[in-house]
Design an enzyme around this catalytic site. Structure first.
Site, PDB file in Angstrom:
ATOM      1  N   HIS A  27      44.150  12.824  79.851  1.00 46.07           N
ATOM      2  CA  HIS A  27      45.058  12.073  78.980  1.00 46.07           C
ATOM      3  C   HIS A  27      46.448  12.678  78.834  1.00 46.07           C
ATOM      4  O   HIS A  27      47.327  12.076  78.219  1.00 46.07           O
ATOM      5  CB  HIS A  27      44.412  11.824  77.608  1.00 46.07           C
ATOM      6  CG  HIS A  27      44.266  13.014  76.730  1.00 46.07           C
ATOM      7  ND1 HIS A  27      45.059  13.218  75.628  1.00 46.07           N
ATOM      8  CD2 HIS A  27      43.415  14.058  76.757  1.00 46.07           C
ATOM      9  CE1 HIS A  27      44.685  14.330  75.023  1.00 46.07           C
ATOM     10  NE2 HIS A  27      43.691  14.863  75.689  1.00 46.07           N
ATOM     11  N   CYS A  46      46.775  19.358  68.006  1.00 47.66           N
ATOM     12  CA  CYS A  46      45.391  19.768  67.775  1.00 47.66           C
ATOM     13  C   CYS A  46      45.247  20.524  66.474  1.00 47.66           C
ATOM     14  O   CYS A  46      44.163  20.589  65.903  1.00 47.66           O
ATOM     15  CB  CYS A  46      44.914  20.663  68.900  1.00 47.66           C
ATOM     16  SG  CYS A  46      44.988  19.815  70.452  1.00 47.66           S
TER      17      CYS A  46
END
Ligand code: PLP
Length: 381
Positions: free
Chosen positions: A205, A327
């Protein structure tokens, strides 16, 4: 879809048309690649075509590419696999202080299990010195794991230099060499042999492919114990029915980008220079990292404004950036600190990251919105 300015490509990318079409092909070809009948064989052929595409991009054989659910699984497989194969005899791991959690957390876990972990940080200029790694590797070392490009500031680490020096130091029986290439792949030239790695983690991705798919390159002849045990797919290296649609999308995205790495790198350099020039003109926006870096990721501080406040202000204008690493979502990762970025600057950091569609107009929109935010939010005090 409303027009958006998407400058968060280090977090994820918009899937390209080739990827979308290939995912649909993979969904329609619904056989199980392990089945012996024609539908199974058709699905298997699609998986093998994607494997070839990824192998070609790395300059390796297709048998060296194992599909996974993403780079997190690839790195977990590499790190725990290295431990399972060598961790009984050897105890030492060398890594960096700026790894993504996909590498850092499994290594923390091995430390809890009794391994000795040496984490090398950048020097006072925020740059990594190859000698610092090489001098720490000894006979007891079973794994060296370092990323190619840091996801928060774009720093390029001297991976090839470190790996080739370790090979020279230990012509036989040296440590396994793992590289998280997620932020370098399809952006900088990445060839498995030139890098000298035993293990390379890749993610779909980040390169205009789908989420939930990645690959682990395993050097020819290396037997790495698997993380996922089960039906023996991927030649026993990663059990579980292959995710045919996502694998097809990953392969198609790689094929679409593969021939244009140098041209896109040049364009990213131009975009970076343009952005930095606009920051200088503004006066209140300062770049955070001046060492050797990938132009695809630019870390900036907008001195008067807290990252999250500015991020949401920009979002309301259809401009999408990150306040650091996606993240870490709200949690401070500590990586900016490692790169000697003072706390106050870290609190006002925005990460801008480019993709294949980024244009100078996107940067103009960003800079003008930041200037408005500086005025409006300063009035609120
Ligand atoms: N490594 C780096 C450097 C990353 O930037 C990321 C994603 O943010 C990962 C690993 C994890 O990749 P995935 O989302 O495919 O598990």
């Amino acid at each position: 879809m409303e027009k958006i300015v998407y400058l968060d490509n280090a977090a994820t990318t918009e899937p390209c048309d080739e990827c979308r079409a290939a995912v649909v092909r993979g969904l329609e070809c619904f056989g199980n690649p392990s089945s012996l009948h024609r539908l199974g064989v058709d699905a298997e052929l699609l998986v093998e075509e994607a494997r070839e595409q990824i192998a070609e991009s790395l300059g390796c054989e297709s048998g060296q590419v194992v599909f996974t659910s993403g780079a997190t699984e690839s790195s977990n497989t590499a790190i725990f696999g290295a431990y399972k194969s060598q961790g009984k005899r050897k105890k030492r791991i060398i890594t960096t202080t700026v790894e993504h959690p996909a590498t850092a957390r499994p290594i923390d876990e091995l430390e809890r299990l009794g391994c000795e972990v040496v984490r090398i940080g950048p020097d006072e200029n925020g740059e990594f010195r190859a000698e610092d790694f090489i001098s720490e590797v000894n006979e007891d070392t079973f794994l060296v794991s370092m990323m190619m490009v840091n996801n928060e500031v774009g720093a390029i680490l001297p991976v090839g230099k470190v790996f080739s020096a370790i090979r020279r130091k230990f012509p036989k029986g040296g440590p396994l060499l793992h590289c998280d290439c997620v932020q370098g792949y399809m952006k900088l030239p990445v060839r498995a042999a030139a890098l000298g790695a035993d293990l390379i983690s890749l993610s779909g991705h980040k390169i205009c492919g789908p989420k939930g798919v990645g690959a682990l390159y395993i050097r020819k002849g290396l037997h790495l114990p698997a993380l996922m045990l089960g039906g023996g797919q991927e030649k026993n290296r990663r059990s579980g029915t292959e995710n045919v649609p996502l694998i097809c999308g990953f392969g198609a995205a790689v094929k679409a980008l593969e021939g244009t790495v140098p041209q896109r790198l040049e364009k990213a350099r131009e975009l970076e220079s343009y952005l930095l020039e606009k920051c200088r003109e503004n006066g209140g926006i300062v770049p955070n990292y001046a060492g050797e870096k990938s132009p695809y990721v630019v870390s900036l501080s907008v001195e008067k404004l807290k990252s999250e406040v500015l991020l949401h202000y920009l979002e309301k204008r259809g401009i999408y950036v990150s306040s650091g690493s996606a993240c870490s979502k709200g949690k401070k990762s500590g990586v900016l600190n490692e790169f000697r970025i003072p706390k106050q600057r870290a609190d006002t950091t925005l990460r801008i990251s480019f993709g294949p569609k980024t244009a100078k107009e996107d940067i103009d929109a960003l800079i003008s919105a930041i200037a408005d935010a500086e005025q409006e939010l300063a009035k609120l005090g």
